[in-house]
Design a protein around this motif. Structure first.
Motif, PDB file in Angstrom:
ATOM      1  N   TRP A  30      53.210  32.656  36.472  1.00 29.36           N
ATOM      2  CA  TRP A  30      53.089  34.038  36.022  1.00 29.36           C
ATOM      3  C   TRP A  30      52.937  34.929  37.366  1.00 29.36           C
ATOM      4  O   TRP A  30      52.117  34.611  38.365  1.00 29.36           O
ATOM      5  CB  TRP A  30      51.612  34.063  35.395  1.00 29.36           C
ATOM      6  N   MET A  31      53.774  35.906  37.217  1.00 25.48           N
ATOM      7  CA  MET A  31      53.907  36.792  38.563  1.00 25.48           C
ATOM      8  C   MET A  31      53.228  38.095  38.255  1.00 25.48           C
ATOM      9  O   MET A  31      53.988  38.796  37.755  1.00 25.48           O
ATOM     10  CB  MET A  31      55.369  36.705  38.881  1.00 25.48           C
ATOM     11  N   LEU A  32      52.148  38.119  37.969  1.00 28.36           N
ATOM     12  CA  LEU A  32      51.408  39.375  37.791  1.00 28.36           C
ATOM     13  C   LEU A  32      50.585  39.965  38.642  1.00 28.36           C
ATOM     14  O   LEU A  32      49.683  39.264  39.371  1.00 28.36           O
ATOM     15  CB  LEU A  32      50.315  39.117  36.339  1.00 28.36           C
ATOM     16  N   PRO A  33      50.767  41.221  39.235  1.00 24.04           N
ATOM     17  CA  PRO A  33      50.148  41.949  40.087  1.00 24.04           C
ATOM     18  C   PRO A  33      48.644  41.969  39.589  1.00 24.04           C
ATOM     19  O   PRO A  33      48.323  42.184  38.401  1.00 24.04           O
ATOM     20  CB  PRO A  33      50.626  43.156  40.339  1.00 24.04           C
ATOM     21  N   ALA A  34      47.719  42.078  40.701  1.00 30.80           N
ATOM     22  CA  ALA A  34      46.156  42.200  40.057  1.00 30.80           C
ATOM     23  C   ALA A  34      46.076  43.772  39.660  1.00 30.80           C
ATOM     24  O   ALA A  34      46.802  44.680  40.586  1.00 30.80           O
ATOM     25  CB  ALA A  34      45.378  42.039  41.611  1.00 30.80           C
ATOM     26  N   SER A  35      45.465  43.673  38.226  1.00 27.59           N
ATOM     27  CA  SER A  35      45.323  44.796  37.933  1.00 27.59           C
ATOM     28  C   SER A  35      44.529  44.735  36.631  1.00 27.59           C
ATOM     29  O   SER A  35      44.609  44.054  35.583  1.00 27.59           O
ATOM     30  CB  SER A  35      46.856  45.604  37.231  1.00 27.59           C
ATOM     31  N   GLU A  36      43.171  45.509  36.840  1.00 26.32           N
ATOM     32  CA  GLU A  36      42.345  45.636  35.818  1.00 26.32           C
ATOM     33  C   GLU A  36      42.903  45.981  34.384  1.00 26.32           C
ATOM     34  O   GLU A  36      42.579  45.438  33.418  1.00 26.32           O
ATOM     35  CB  GLU A  36      40.903  46.286  35.949  1.00 26.32           C
TER      36      GLU A  36
END
Length: 64
Positions: A30-36
Motif C-alpha cells: 500500500w503506497m498511501l501518503p499520510a492523510s487523515e
C-alpha cells in the motif's frame, strides 16, 4: 468541482513518483501518503463493506 465552489488541489507528478519509488524500495504494498482525510475515507469504506451496507458514506466525502 470549482464551479461547485470547491477548490481541487492535485499532487505534483514528481511528488507522486517519489512516493512510489520510496514504496517500492521499502517493499510496501500500500503506497498511501499520510492523510487523515484519506484515512477517514478508508475506514468508512471498510466499515460499510463489513456491515454489508450500501455506500452511503460517499455523499459526505464527495465534496469534502
Amino acid at each position: 468541482m470549482k464551479q461547485a465552489g470547491h477548490e481541487v488541489n492535485f499532487t505534483p507528478v514528481e511528488e507522486v513518483a517519489a512516493h512510489v519509488v520510496d514504496g517500492i524500495r521499502a517493499d510496501r504494498f500500500w503506497m498511501l501518503p499520510a492523510s487523515e482525510h484519506s484515512d477517514r475515507q478508508i475506514r468508512a469504506r471498510s466499515r460499510s463493506m463489513l456491515d454489508r451496507a450500501n455506500p452511503a458514506y460517499l455523499e459526505s466525502f464527495i465534496l469534502d
